[in-house]
Design a protein around this motif. Structure first.
Motif, PDB file in Angstrom:
ATOM      1  N   THR A 169       0.188  -1.357   0.194  1.00 49.70           N
ATOM      2  CA  THR A 169      -0.276  -0.292  -0.151  1.00 49.70           C
ATOM      3  C   THR A 169       0.873   1.229   0.121  1.00 49.70           C
ATOM      4  N   GLN A 198      -1.788   8.877   9.089  1.00 48.90           N
ATOM      5  CA  GLN A 198      -3.032   8.981   7.664  1.00 48.90           C
ATOM      6  C   GLN A 198      -3.489   7.980   7.411  1.00 48.90           C
ATOM      7  N   ALA A 199      -5.012   8.549   7.312  1.00 51.23           N
ATOM      8  CA  ALA A 199      -5.649   7.798   6.264  1.00 51.23           C
ATOM      9  C   ALA A 199      -5.650   6.722   5.533  1.00 51.23           C
ATOM     10  N   PRO A 200      -5.731   5.332   4.992  1.00 56.61           N
ATOM     11  CA  PRO A 200      -5.276   5.668   3.416  1.00 56.61           C
ATOM     12  C   PRO A 200      -5.947   5.935   2.490  1.00 56.61           C
ATOM     13  N   GLU A 201      -7.371   6.237   2.406  1.00 56.05           N
ATOM     14  CA  GLU A 201      -7.480   7.558   1.153  1.00 56.05           C
ATOM     15  C   GLU A 201      -6.817   8.685   1.245  1.00 56.05           C
ATOM     16  N   ARG A 202      -5.734   9.034   2.521  1.00 50.62           N
ATOM     17  CA  ARG A 202      -5.584  10.725   2.739  1.00 50.62           C
ATOM     18  C   ARG A 202      -4.637   9.978   1.679  1.00 50.62           C
ATOM     19  N   ASP A 214      -4.530   9.980  -1.203  1.00 48.32           N
ATOM     20  CA  ASP A 214      -5.040   9.363  -3.090  1.00 48.32           C
ATOM     21  C   ASP A 214      -5.879  11.240  -3.104  1.00 48.32           C
ATOM     22  N   GLY A 215      -5.223  12.222  -2.060  1.00 49.95           N
ATOM     23  CA  GLY A 215      -6.033  13.040  -1.848  1.00 49.95           C
ATOM     24  C   GLY A 215      -4.995  14.385  -2.513  1.00 49.95           C
TER      25      GLY A 215
END
Length: 170
Positions: free
Chosen positions: A2, A102-106, A108-109
């Protein structure tokens, strides 16, 4: 792997390579060599170490604190070598704990910040974070080349050596 794990590995490398360079090589320089003009972009080892500190502070403030520090890139944060090396060693250690939160979706931001010249910027988060570690690697390479030019040994700083070391201990 990841993105979170990839950047966690880069953060460990950031600490490992900085400790290897500062601890065994830069600490042993004479004062004359520490300040010597040696053809680096920031001229001397002293000024390059300070640049690494400035940029680590700037990027950490942008990522972790949502602040845009406006510091000239050649700011001398520490005149004393021991203080500069200690501060750099502490600065690079901030990234791992922050990344772990940090959240995994961060990844992609986006990252929004203001440059030193006042321009507002919005760029993809993950590549910008990659820049932080790549930038430090670039300047550690310059410092290693300066050591070589001073007929001093430079440490092996390739990331793969840390990965091999970690693989052996797991």
């Amino acid at each position: 792997m990841t993105l979170a794990n990839y950047f966690a590995s880069l953060a460990r490398y950031h600490v490992w390579a900085t400790e290897r360079l500062v601890g065994s090589n830069l600490a042993g320089l004479s004062e004359a060599d520490w300040h010597r003009e040696c053809g680096l972009y920031f001229r001397s080892v002293h000024r390059t170490v300070n640049h690494l500190l400035v940029t680590d502070d700037i990027w950490f403030a942008r990522f972790a604190e949502g602040r845009s520090l406006r510091l000239p890139l050649d700011t001398e944060l520490h005149a004393d070598r021991g203080e500069a090396c200690q501060a750099l060693g502490q600065a690079v250690q901030r990234w791992s704990p922050w990344l772990a939160e940090q959240a995994p979706e961060r990844f992609d931001g986006e990252l929004a910040y203001t440059r030193n010249n006042g321009d507002a910027v919005r760029i993809p988060f993950a590549p910008a974070l990659g820049h932080v570690f790549n930038h430090a690697t670039h300047h550690r390479g310059q410092l290693s080349a300066a050591l070589t030019a001073m007929a001093r040994p430079g440490p092996e700083l390739d990331w793969v050596y840390l990965l091999q070391q970690e693989a052996k201990s797991s």
